[in-house]
Design an enzyme around this catalytic site. Structure first.
Site, mmCIF file in Angstrom:
data_model
loop_
_atom_site.group_PDB
_atom_site.id
_atom_site.type_symbol
_atom_site.label_atom_id
_atom_site.label_comp_id
_atom_site.label_asym_id
_atom_site.label_seq_id
_atom_site.Cartn_x
_atom_site.Cartn_y
_atom_site.Cartn_z
ATOM 1 N N SER A 9 0.975 -0.915 0.062
ATOM 2 C CA SER A 9 -0.126 0.110 0.021
ATOM 3 C C SER A 9 0.547 1.118 0.115
ATOM 4 O O SER A 9 1.678 1.748 1.145
ATOM 5 C CB SER A 9 -0.768 0.032 0.981
ATOM 6 O OG SER A 9 -1.055 1.413 1.644
ATOM 7 N N HIS A 33 -1.485 -1.122 -4.174
ATOM 8 C CA HIS A 33 -2.959 -0.479 -3.962
ATOM 9 C C HIS A 33 -2.557 1.169 -3.325
ATOM 10 O O HIS A 33 -1.874 0.732 -2.808
ATOM 11 C CB HIS A 33 -2.269 -1.632 -2.290
ATOM 12 C CG HIS A 33 -4.226 -1.392 -1.239
ATOM 13 N ND1 HIS A 33 -5.245 -2.265 -2.026
ATOM 14 C CD2 HIS A 33 -4.057 -0.324 -0.522
ATOM 15 C CE1 HIS A 33 -6.037 -2.202 -0.933
ATOM 16 N NE2 HIS A 33 -5.629 -0.976 -0.001
ATOM 17 N N ASP A 35 -4.872 3.505 -1.706
ATOM 18 C CA ASP A 35 -6.103 3.710 -0.889
ATOM 19 C C ASP A 35 -6.669 5.476 -0.754
ATOM 20 O O ASP A 35 -6.034 6.633 -1.099
ATOM 21 C CB ASP A 35 -5.531 4.180 0.241
ATOM 22 C CG ASP A 35 -5.254 2.909 0.849
ATOM 23 O OD1 ASP A 35 -6.473 1.873 1.093
ATOM 24 O OD2 ASP A 35 -4.242 2.560 1.453
ATOM 25 N N MET A 37 -8.306 8.644 -0.553
ATOM 26 C CA MET A 37 -9.720 9.258 0.631
ATOM 27 C C MET A 37 -9.395 10.195 0.513
ATOM 28 O O MET A 37 -9.013 11.386 -0.304
ATOM 29 C CB MET A 37 -8.744 9.364 1.989
ATOM 30 C CG MET A 37 -8.379 7.560 2.288
ATOM 31 S SD MET A 37 -7.043 7.523 3.963
ATOM 32 C CE MET A 37 -6.753 6.272 3.711
ATOM 33 N N HIS A 66 -8.342 1.041 -3.948
ATOM 34 C CA HIS A 66 -9.438 1.365 -2.179
ATOM 35 C C HIS A 66 -9.627 2.841 -2.942
ATOM 36 O O HIS A 66 -9.616 3.173 -2.010
ATOM 37 C CB HIS A 66 -8.317 0.514 -0.989
ATOM 38 C CG HIS A 66 -8.896 0.320 -0.333
ATOM 39 N ND1 HIS A 66 -8.423 0.245 1.241
ATOM 40 C CD2 HIS A 66 -10.180 0.646 -0.075
ATOM 41 C CE1 HIS A 66 -9.553 0.183 1.872
ATOM 42 N NE2 HIS A 66 -10.524 0.438 1.515
ATOM 43 N N MET A 68 -11.884 5.034 -0.518
ATOM 44 C CA MET A 68 -12.531 5.224 0.437
ATOM 45 C C MET A 68 -13.564 6.972 0.711
ATOM 46 O O MET A 68 -12.691 7.977 1.819
ATOM 47 C CB MET A 68 -11.078 4.885 1.944
ATOM 48 C CG MET A 68 -11.182 3.695 2.387
ATOM 49 S SD MET A 68 -9.753 3.968 3.284
ATOM 50 C CE MET A 68 -8.227 3.643 2.528
ATOM 51 N N MET A 137 -11.448 -5.730 5.637
ATOM 52 C CA MET A 137 -10.667 -4.773 5.995
ATOM 53 C C MET A 137 -10.553 -5.420 7.365
ATOM 54 O O MET A 137 -11.465 -5.580 7.939
ATOM 55 C CB MET A 137 -10.962 -3.444 6.231
ATOM 56 C CG MET A 137 -11.183 -2.460 4.946
ATOM 57 S SD MET A 137 -10.183 -2.044 4.457
ATOM 58 C CE MET A 137 -9.438 -1.012 5.031
ATOM 59 N N GLY A 142 -8.679 4.897 7.198
ATOM 60 C CA GLY A 142 -8.592 5.472 6.922
ATOM 61 C C GLY A 142 -7.239 5.539 7.413
ATOM 62 O O GLY A 142 -6.737 7.267 6.786
ATOM 63 N N ASP A 175 -6.625 -6.319 4.309
ATOM 64 C CA ASP A 175 -5.940 -4.578 4.378
ATOM 65 C C ASP A 175 -6.304 -4.327 6.177
ATOM 66 O O ASP A 175 -7.257 -4.231 6.767
ATOM 67 C CB ASP A 175 -7.175 -4.035 3.142
ATOM 68 C CG ASP A 175 -6.083 -2.352 2.950
ATOM 69 O OD1 ASP A 175 -5.078 -2.429 3.700
ATOM 70 O OD2 ASP A 175 -7.041 -1.705 2.822
ATOM 71 N N GLY A 197 1.187 -2.421 4.032
ATOM 72 C CA GLY A 197 1.561 -0.943 4.323
ATOM 73 C C GLY A 197 2.487 -0.326 4.700
ATOM 74 O O GLY A 197 3.803 -0.587 4.262
#
Ligand code: DX5
Ligand code: ZN
Length: 221
Positions: A9, A33, A35, A37, A66, A68, A137, A142, A175, A197
């Site tokens: 990540s 990956h 993320d 957000m 992913h 979010m 998850m 977050g 994850d 990550g």
């Protein structure tokens, strides 16, 4: 996708040198990956399509995004344009993702759904045929660097049983808090795609850290 896959990540990478950090995992990672957000679905803001587009020319890794975000369906065209390969959307953000799955397919994106720790597998069960991946998850979404929540392992087992009994092909991704100490439990519960990550980008040698994770799940020591 089949087999055990490791997905570092980028959230845990040094954002001042993203290109170099991607290059550091290029040879050993199976997926990258990413993320996304939005500061609304989760408190943090990370990066979105412009940053992903700038990374596309520097790597041939599969981009696993992913999302979010609130209204994750609205991001799909920009993500496809940016070079995303897989998109996973939180079921909490989109309780009926049928239309989003269709748009993803039209855009040439592989589609998946994500479950935050409190959300039961039943929330995604009706949509599993639309999914090439389900993401369980193992931390509250977050931020990185949180502790693995082993309470989600029974949900991974439920997902694995569902996929097998319905003869589906979906991958099960996990994850949050994945490290050499936790990855075995996730594998044994039925996960086959492992996001890491901190365990990768927090290590002195990210490539070596991926190889360590792989050695653990493949049972070599
Ligand atoms: C958390 C993100 C994770 C995060 C994992 O919201 O979805 O992908 O980067 O980080 P670690 O492996 O440090 O828990
Ligand atoms: Zn993630």
């Amino acid at each position: 996708m089949g087999g055990y896959l490791i997905a570092p990540s980028l959230l845990a990478a040094d954002f001042s040198r993203l290109g170099e950090q991607v290059a550091a995992v290029e040879k050993d990672a199976d997926l990258l990956h990413l993320d996304v957000m939005d500061g609304h679905f989760v408190p943090n803001i990370s990066f979105g399509p412009p940053v992903i587009a700038s990374l596309r020319p520097v790597t041939s890794l599969t981009f696993d995004c992913h999302l979010m975000t609130t209204n994750p369906d609205q991001l799909l065209p920009a993500l496809a344009e940016a070079g995303a390969d897989v998109v996973t959307l939180h079921i909490e953000a989109m309780p009926d993702p049928s239309e989003a799955a269709k748009s993803a397919a039209d855009l040439g994106l592989r589609f998946g759904l994500v479950l935050s720790p409190p959300t039961p597998f039943a929330a995604v069960a009706p949509f599993m045929e639309l999914c090439s991946m389900v993401l369980v998850m193992s931390v509250q979404p977050g931020r990185g660097g949180q502790e693995f929540d082993s309470k989600v392992l029974s949900k991974v087992e439920t997902a694995r049983n569902w996929i097998e009994s319905h003869e589906l092909k979906a991958d099960i991704q996990i994850d949050g808090g994945i490290s050499p100490a936790t990855i075995m439990a996730a594998r044994d519960a039925g996960a086959n795609v492992f996001v890491a990550g901190t365990a990768v980008f927090g290590a002195p040698n990210p490539s070596e850290a991926i190889r360590d994770l792989r050695r653990v799940i493949e049972g070599e020591t």
